[in-house]
Design a protein around this motif. Structure first.
Motif, PDB file in Angstrom:
ATOM      1  N   VAL A   1      30.806  -0.547  11.643  1.00 51.68           N
ATOM      2  CA  VAL A   1      29.991  -1.616  11.069  1.00 51.68           C
ATOM      3  C   VAL A   1      30.324  -2.898  11.817  1.00 51.68           C
ATOM      4  N   ASP A   2      29.366  -3.374  12.598  1.00 52.46           N
ATOM      5  CA  ASP A   2      29.568  -4.567  13.423  1.00 52.46           C
ATOM      6  C   ASP A   2      28.386  -5.501  13.199  1.00 52.46           C
ATOM      7  N   LEU A   3      28.473  -6.286  12.142  1.00 55.43           N
ATOM      8  CA  LEU A   3      27.352  -7.135  11.726  1.00 55.43           C
ATOM      9  C   LEU A   3      27.281  -8.445  12.487  1.00 55.43           C
ATOM     10  N   HIS A   4      28.344  -8.781  13.242  1.00 53.21           N
ATOM     11  CA  HIS A   4      28.414 -10.116  13.846  1.00 53.21           C
ATOM     12  C   HIS A   4      28.651 -10.088  15.352  1.00 53.21           C
ATOM     13  N   GLY A   5      28.412  -8.950  15.980  1.00 58.86           N
ATOM     14  CA  GLY A   5      28.523  -8.883  17.439  1.00 58.86           C
ATOM     15  C   GLY A   5      29.947  -8.845  17.949  1.00 58.86           C
ATOM     16  N   GLY A   6      30.834  -8.223  17.205  1.00 56.35           N
ATOM     17  CA  GLY A   6      32.230  -8.175  17.628  1.00 56.35           C
ATOM     18  C   GLY A   6      32.437  -7.410  18.917  1.00 56.35           C
ATOM     19  N   VAL A   7      31.740  -6.274  19.083  1.00 50.37           N
ATOM     20  CA  VAL A   7      31.870  -5.491  20.313  1.00 50.37           C
ATOM     21  C   VAL A   7      31.372  -6.303  21.502  1.00 50.37           C
ATOM     22  N   ARG A   8      30.246  -6.953  21.317  1.00 51.15           N
ATOM     23  CA  ARG A   8      29.690  -7.806  22.384  1.00 51.15           C
ATOM     24  C   ARG A   8      30.676  -8.885  22.798  1.00 51.15           C
ATOM     25  N   ASP A   9      31.249  -9.591  21.814  1.00 49.03           N
ATOM     26  CA  ASP A   9      32.172 -10.681  22.124  1.00 49.03           C
ATOM     27  C   ASP A   9      33.478 -10.168  22.715  1.00 49.03           C
ATOM     28  N   LEU A  10      33.898  -8.962  22.292  1.00 46.42           N
ATOM     29  CA  LEU A  10      35.127  -8.390  22.832  1.00 46.42           C
ATOM     30  C   LEU A  10      34.952  -8.073  24.312  1.00 46.42           C
ATOM     31  N   HIS A  11      33.803  -7.511  24.674  1.00 52.90           N
ATOM     32  CA  HIS A  11      33.538  -7.215  26.084  1.00 52.90           C
ATOM     33  C   HIS A  11      33.387  -8.497  26.895  1.00 52.90           C
ATOM     34  N   ALA A  12      32.813  -9.529  26.271  1.00 49.74           N
ATOM     35  CA  ALA A  12      32.634 -10.817  26.960  1.00 49.74           C
ATOM     36  C   ALA A  12      33.909 -11.647  26.955  1.00 49.74           C
ATOM     37  N   LYS A  13      34.914 -11.194  26.215  1.00 44.58           N
ATOM     38  CA  LYS A  13      36.189 -11.893  26.078  1.00 44.58           C
ATOM     39  C   LYS A  13      35.991 -13.317  25.587  1.00 44.58           C
TER      40      LYS A  13
END
Length: 476
Positions: free
Chosen positions: A137-149
């Protein structure tokens, strides 16, 4: 966003807990740092979960399954437990906010996972793994921000930091630990709200500071704290290192120098060396080693600048700050000793030292001699290669001499050839201040001349005693 994570990366205990709560009719999700670490390829041993179960219901579910249970966080909805080698904390969905005048959060339990996640500190920590299905469950773009650091907040930065002002410092810590950049809007909110950090307890601030200093990029973390004004609340001595300059006086940028020394000290740590990293006392001493300079700066008529006794003054300033941050006495003693001694080496290359001076250097450093070696080497930041090489060679020579003398004697525990009891027997006196004076006399002999042996030491002691008695008779 829905995504499945390879079950082989998830510890068995996580799936076991998920099945237990599902059988009891409750939701359970792995949440926060452990989920983030799954994407970073790191295995967490401390696991955080969130659930719709109340603390009483959680206790009922894990009864007989957990090896040990503790309820220290019960008032905040958290039940801690141990299962095998793993530590688990299971917290009821919550809405958490700070009273503007209170150091402690007020807690209201929630009923939905989404409500819980939006109140997390950063998007990379606001991901959840539903159990036992392993649905992400990633409602706030956590994976995106993690990859973008990049560090962003699930809601507005202002509301996040108003909920818990320590999150501002945590942003700097994550920049250090994870090598992430902080989003511009988050930096703006940190700058505008820095003063809110004053309501957070010293102990919580201290713990975040230690994690920041021990990160992979402590320089970045400190720079963020200074640039946003957080350091003015936590470590005002560090931004004070930005000494003003003018056209008539030029000297080294002490602030940037201190950051470089901290970086270099961290680089000297090694897993198989005498100072394995991350080593907080070494790194923090490196950051603070010159904090006495602003108070001791003096300009000469020729345009030069001096900082006489900044090492001693800096040690006092460091001790005061660490006490305010509630550090333990041993850590305070270690760091302040390193700050106090960091200038001791200079001059060795030009004049050389006697064996007695080398002994004193090791004796004064005590069990911190290895850290002092690394701090002293890290303190060389000059761009002048000849000067840098000269200092490095000089310290190589000092370490060689220390090693040679150590083969002859136990330098770290240099003691006189006679102890206090023997001194009293030789002089025929009882416990008194005179025994301490005699002990110091013999210690100086030991440092200057090495071991004399008991016979020679006794003769020297008797000669000293005769001089003391003659002096007292003549009134000297």
């Amino acid at each position: 966003m829905t995504q499945l994570i390879d079950t082989s990366a998830v510890p068995d205990v996580v799936l076991e807990a998920g099945r237990l709560f599902e059988a009891a009719g409750h939701d359970l999700s792995l949440v926060g740092g452990p989920v983030r670490d799954l994407f970073l390829g790191r295995l967490a041993t401390d696991l955080d979960f969130t659930t719709d179960a109340t603390p009483d219901q959680t206790l009922a579910v894990v009864k007989g399954w957990a090896d040990a249970v503790w309820e220290i966080g019960r008032d905040f909805g958290t039940i801690g437990m141990r299962r095998g080698d793993m530590q688990l904390e299971i917290t009821t969905y919550r809405a958490e906010a700070y009273d503007p005048t209170s150091r402690k959060p007020t807690v209201a339990f929630g009923t939905e996972l989404a409500e819980d996640l939006v109140r997390r500190d950063f998007t990379v920590n606001a991901m959840a793994l539903r159990l036992p299905s392993l649905e992400l469950v990633d409602l706030h773009g956590g994976v995106r921000d993690l990859h973008a650091k990049i560090l962003r907040t699930p809601g507005t930065p202002e509301s996040s930091f108003d909920d818990d002002p320590l999150r501002m410092m945590r942003a700097a810590r994550f920049a250090s630990q994870l090598g992430m950049d902080v989003a511009p809007e988050v930096l703006t909110a940190m700058t505008e709200m820095a003063a809110r950090l004053e309501i957070v307890s010293a102990e919580r601030v201290r713990d975040e500071l230690v994690k920041l200093i021990n990160g992979i990029d402590p320089r970045r973390g400190v720079e963020i704290m200074v640039d946003t004004g957080l350091a003015q609340i936590v470590l005002p001595e560090v931004p004070a290192l930005k000494l003003e300059t003018d056209s008539a006086h030029h000297h080294k940028d002490v602030y940037q120098h201190s950051l470089t020394v901290m970086e270099q000290a961290a680089g000297h740590e090694s897993a198989d060396g005498p100072v394995p990293g991350p080593d907080f006392p070494l790194r923090f001493a490196a950051l603070m080693h010159d904090v006495g300079k602003p108070a001791t700066r003096r300009f000469n008529d020729d345009g030069g600048v001096t900082f006489r006794h900044h090492d001693v003054v800096g040690a006092k300033i460091t001790r005061k700050r660490m006490k305010a941050l509630r550090f333990d006495n041993d850590t305070i003693k270690t760091v302040t000793r390193l700050v106090e001694l960091h200038m001791r080496f200079y001059g060795y290359g030009e004049a050389g030292w006697t064996d007695s001076a080398v002994r004193r250097y090791v004796r004064d450093a005590g069990d911190q001699v290895e850290r002092l070696h690394l701090l002293t080497r890290s303190d060389v930041t000059t761009r002048n290669k000849r000067k840098s090489q000269r200092l490095a060679h000089a310290y190589d020579d000092l370490e060689r001499r220390i090693a040679e003398l150590a083969e002859q004697e136990e330098l770290a525990a240099v003691r006189p050839d006679l102890d206090g009891q023997q001194i009293m027997e030789v002089l025929g006196i009882g416990p008194s201040r005179t025994v301490g004076q005699a002990y110091n006399f013999l210690l100086e002999l030991r440092l200057d001349e090495g071991s004399l042996g008991q016979e020679e030491a006794t003769a020297r002691l008797l000669s000293w005693w005769e001089d003391q008695q003659q002096g007292s008779q003549t009134g000297e």
